[in-house]
Design a protein around this motif. Structure first.
Motif, mmCIF file in Angstrom:
data_model
loop_
_atom_site.group_PDB
_atom_site.id
_atom_site.type_symbol
_atom_site.label_atom_id
_atom_site.label_comp_id
_atom_site.label_asym_id
_atom_site.label_seq_id
_atom_site.Cartn_x
_atom_site.Cartn_y
_atom_site.Cartn_z
ATOM 1 N N CYS A 143 77.508 -38.384 51.675
ATOM 2 C CA CYS A 143 78.837 -38.688 52.205
ATOM 3 C C CYS A 143 79.890 -38.341 51.150
ATOM 4 O O CYS A 143 79.572 -37.833 50.074
ATOM 5 N N THR A 144 81.140 -38.685 51.425
ATOM 6 C CA THR A 144 82.233 -38.335 50.508
ATOM 7 C C THR A 144 82.120 -39.066 49.172
ATOM 8 O O THR A 144 82.324 -38.486 48.106
ATOM 9 N N GLY A 145 81.828 -40.355 49.209
ATOM 10 C CA GLY A 145 81.615 -41.106 47.974
ATOM 11 C C GLY A 145 82.886 -41.380 47.180
ATOM 12 O O GLY A 145 84.012 -41.155 47.634
ATOM 13 N N CYS A 178 86.691 -41.447 48.574
ATOM 14 C CA CYS A 178 86.645 -42.486 49.623
ATOM 15 C C CYS A 178 86.962 -43.859 49.037
ATOM 16 O O CYS A 178 86.337 -44.291 48.064
ATOM 17 N N LEU A 234 86.324 -46.762 50.221
ATOM 18 C CA LEU A 234 85.303 -47.786 50.433
ATOM 19 C C LEU A 234 84.093 -47.603 49.522
ATOM 20 O O LEU A 234 83.202 -48.441 49.470
ATOM 21 N N ALA A 235 84.070 -46.509 48.809
ATOM 22 C CA ALA A 235 82.858 -46.154 48.062
ATOM 23 C C ALA A 235 82.618 -47.065 46.864
ATOM 24 O O ALA A 235 83.552 -47.547 46.225
ATOM 25 N N ASN A 240 74.446 -42.347 50.674
ATOM 26 C CA ASN A 240 75.718 -42.981 51.030
ATOM 27 C C ASN A 240 76.305 -43.682 49.824
ATOM 28 O O ASN A 240 75.563 -44.290 49.053
ATOM 29 N N GLY A 241 77.634 -43.714 49.763
ATOM 30 C CA GLY A 241 78.280 -44.403 48.656
ATOM 31 C C GLY A 241 78.566 -45.869 48.917
ATOM 32 O O GLY A 241 79.091 -46.572 48.055
ATOM 33 N N CYS A 242 78.232 -46.359 50.113
ATOM 34 C CA CYS A 242 78.442 -47.776 50.454
ATOM 35 C C CYS A 242 77.612 -48.078 51.701
ATOM 36 O O CYS A 242 76.965 -47.183 52.238
ATOM 37 N N ASN A 282 78.309 -48.248 54.708
ATOM 38 C CA ASN A 282 78.788 -47.752 56.004
ATOM 39 C C ASN A 282 77.979 -46.616 56.606
ATOM 40 O O ASN A 282 78.117 -46.291 57.767
ATOM 41 N N SER A 283 77.190 -45.955 55.831
ATOM 42 C CA SER A 283 76.212 -44.998 56.365
ATOM 43 C C SER A 283 76.803 -43.756 57.018
ATOM 44 O O SER A 283 76.262 -43.265 58.002
ATOM 45 N N CYS A 284 77.899 -43.247 56.473
ATOM 46 C CA CYS A 284 78.454 -41.999 57.019
ATOM 47 C C CYS A 284 77.448 -40.850 56.908
ATOM 48 O O CYS A 284 77.472 -39.922 57.703
HETATM 49 FE FE1 SF4 Z 1 82.918 -43.754 52.195
HETATM 50 FE FE2 SF4 Z 1 80.919 -45.434 52.534
HETATM 51 FE FE3 SF4 Z 1 81.374 -43.556 54.358
HETATM 52 FE FE4 SF4 Z 1 80.412 -42.875 52.015
HETATM 53 S S1 SF4 Z 1 79.359 -44.168 53.522
HETATM 54 S S2 SF4 Z 1 82.116 -41.863 53.069
HETATM 55 S S3 SF4 Z 1 81.390 -44.308 50.667
HETATM 56 S S4 SF4 Z 1 82.711 -45.237 53.874
#
Ligand code: SF4
Length: 562
Positions: free
Chosen positions: A429-431, A435, A437-438, A476-478, A480-482
């Motif tokens: 993901c963006t991380g 991001c 939220l990361a 994923n960086g958090c 949220n599982s993008c």
């Molecule tokens: Fe951001 Fe979390 Fe989605 Fe990664 S999974 S892009 S850190 S919101």
């Protein structure tokens, strides 16, 4: 019919009513229950576009909060994270403390489809306005970073000239529609879903009636037998199937989604012909709008309604209240023959030409690379490319004689069609780079992981052939599982961990590890093993050990999840 469903004398089916108000409009609960619901009720997201020129003149500071962190999303714009804020501090800061004065911008490419002119436009905008960033996301979009509000009028004008839009690219809207990257060309296709995808886009993207959904609404349509759009984790999905009497059409799935409460979509047991897909889609999204939960943002996805109603009640409400007719019962789609659905490599199309699937590492490209890609595709006679739900790219319509030169050129620009299992199977993901939220860095960590694994496991040749075993590593960086961590062979969810070299000091990036998730034949969420975490620095060691053990113990074509 479910026993918890009541009927009136007129035969209307009413779904079960929750014990407390969930803010369901269809039950008359229209008082906004959250700040988001409040500003959405005051003015819809699309309205912000009229003010963009003023914001472009006034600069970032002139944008009020509800527009900045709310309505802008309806046009694909998110504020990006201020650089240099450690992942351990994310939760303790107010949203505005994380805001940089730049935006992420998603350009809507439904089905991932672009022509050469559009690709060159995307490339040029990246180099001019986005510091040469351009990520291929697992939503088949291009995502830019470093966008300034001052440049948005020109960016939209240029996108519009190329037939590209950012409408409903984010926000509580019908988001970009995933489609098979090889729709219309694959030799083994059950049915081409493109006409349905285009019709939904034409009729309903930007539709004022669908701009205040409880939350986002994700759609996937694929008639490819490899089931290449991760249909099980979408709010609505249409999956190609052959009906014994009616022929090719789609099996309807509703209510999937990942994030912190992952749920797989449910089959409604209905077969939908191609020319009715848009109508059924419209019925389902209106159920979400009218009955969806609005009390808590983290319970506002369609999957929570599906969990309470079940597929039987959902189908009855759809048929009786929204379509006014019965749907045709249909069979379940056949499970795909293998676990490959990324279209990487060279494949013959049904018209005798070839498509070539290539592998940017974790979707990271640049405007410069996209411009070179456009030149290479043009030289090979192609005018059609598709981004894939696996953060990859497919070039369509290449004649046989042009394939070898194209492959060489692609190799030169770093877009190999002959990739290792790691390069092919890793998504991120963006991380923390952009991001808000990361908790951890992802793109750079995953890129290092891919290259480390390619070096360390060079002695395992089957991991470097296109028909070798597949391995998905989703980072994923958090929570949220993008990047879909729960449905990967190896799912990695960003956490902060004590620094092994300095346990009392600042924490370091790490990952909670989930093992054995998958879709299709092995649909299910990865097991979270208690205490199984790795720092980012130790990740190559851990994954190398795991892969070596799997390869050593694997029998025949056994997949990782098996
Ligand atoms: Fe951001 Fe979390 Fe989605 Fe990664 S999974 S892009 S850190 S919101």
């Amino acid at each position: 019919m479910s026993t918890d469903t009541a009927q009136t004398g007129a035969g209307t089916v009413f779904p079960p009513k929750p014990k407390r108000s969930e803010g369901q409009w269809a039950l008359g609960e229209t008082t906004p229950l959250t700040p988001n619901e409040k500003w959405k009720a005051e003015e819809g997201g699309l309205a912000v576009r009229e003010r963009i020129d003023a914001y472009a003149r006034g600069g970032f500071a002139s944008i009020p909060g509800d527009d900045l962190r709310g309505r802008m999303r309806w046009w694909g714009l998110y504020t990006q994270r201020k650089p240099g804020i450690h992942g351990g501090r994310t939760a303790s800061l107010e949203p505005h403390e994380l805001d940089d004065e730049y935006f992420m911008l998603r350009v809507r490419t439904d089905g991932g489809a672009v022509d050469l002119n559009q690709l060159r436009t995307l490339a040029d905008l990246s180099t001019r306005y986005a510091r040469d960033t351009a990520d291929v996301t697992d939503r088949q979009n291009i995502q830019y970073h470093w966008i300034r509000i001052e440049d948005m009028p020109e960016i939209w004008s240029r996108l519009g000239d190329a037939g590209l839009i950012t409408t409903d690219a984010c926000g509580d809207t019908p988001r970009v529609i995933l489609g098979s990257p090889v729709a219309g060309v694959a030799a083994d296709e059950i049915i081409d879903g493109t006409p349905a995808l285009l019709k939904i886009r034409e009729l309903f993207v930007g539709d004022e009636e669908l701009q205040n959904l409880p939350r986002k609404f994700k759609t996937a349509i694929s008639g490819n037998p490899s089931q290449d759009v991760a249909h099980e984790i979408h709010d609505i999905a249409f999956v190609g199937v052959n009906h014994p009497e009616h022929g090719p059409g789609f099996d309807l799935w509703v209510g999937g989604g990942l994030s912190t409460n992952p749920m797989l979509a449910k089959r409604l047991g209905a077969w939908v012909p191609l020319d009715e897909v848009h109508e059924v889609w419209h019925g389902v999204i209106k159920i979400f709008r009218d009955y969806g939960y609005r009390r808590l943002r983290n319970r506002a996805r369609l999957k929570f309604l599906m969990a309470d109603w079940g597929p039987e009640v959902f189908r009855e409400v759809l048929e009786q209240e929204y379509l006014g007719r019965k749907l045709i019962d249909g069979p379940a789609p056949e499970l795909p023959a293998g676990s490959r659905h990324d279209h990487v490599g060279v494949h013959r199309q049904k018209n005798g030409k070839f498509y070539v699937g290539i592998t940017p590492v974790v979707g990271r490209v640049s405007g410069t690379v996209l411009a070179k890609l456009a030149d290479a595709a043009e030289k090979a006679g192609s005018n059609r490319l598709r981004f894939t739900p696996q953060q990859k790219i497919v070039i369509l319509d290449v004649v046989a004689s042009k394939v070898p030169d194209l492959l060489d050129e692609l190799e030169e620009i770093g877009l190999s069609a002959r990739a290792s299992a790691f390069r092919r199977g890793t998504m991120a993901c963006t991380g923390i780079e952009f991001c808000k939220l990361a908790i951890t860095a992802t793109k750079s960590t995953a890129t290092t992981l891919v290259s480390e694994l390619e070096n360390r496991l060079a002695d395992v040749p089957e991991l470097f052939t296109l028909d070798g075993p597949s391995l998905s590593i989703n980072m994923n960086g958090c929570p949220n599982s993008c990047a879909r961590a729960q449905i990967a062979d190896i799912g990695l969810k960003g956490v902060q961990l004590p620094n092994p070299a300095d346990p009392q000091g600042e924490t370091v990036d790490g990952f909670q590890i989930h093992l054995g998730g998958g879709l299709g034949v092995h649909a299910g969420f990865g097991r979270k093993v208690r205490g199984l975490k790795s720092t980012a620095a130790d990740l190559p060691d851990y994954v190398e050990r795991l892969v070596r053990r799997w390869i050593a113990q694997r029998k025949d074509d056994e997949t990782f999840a098996a």
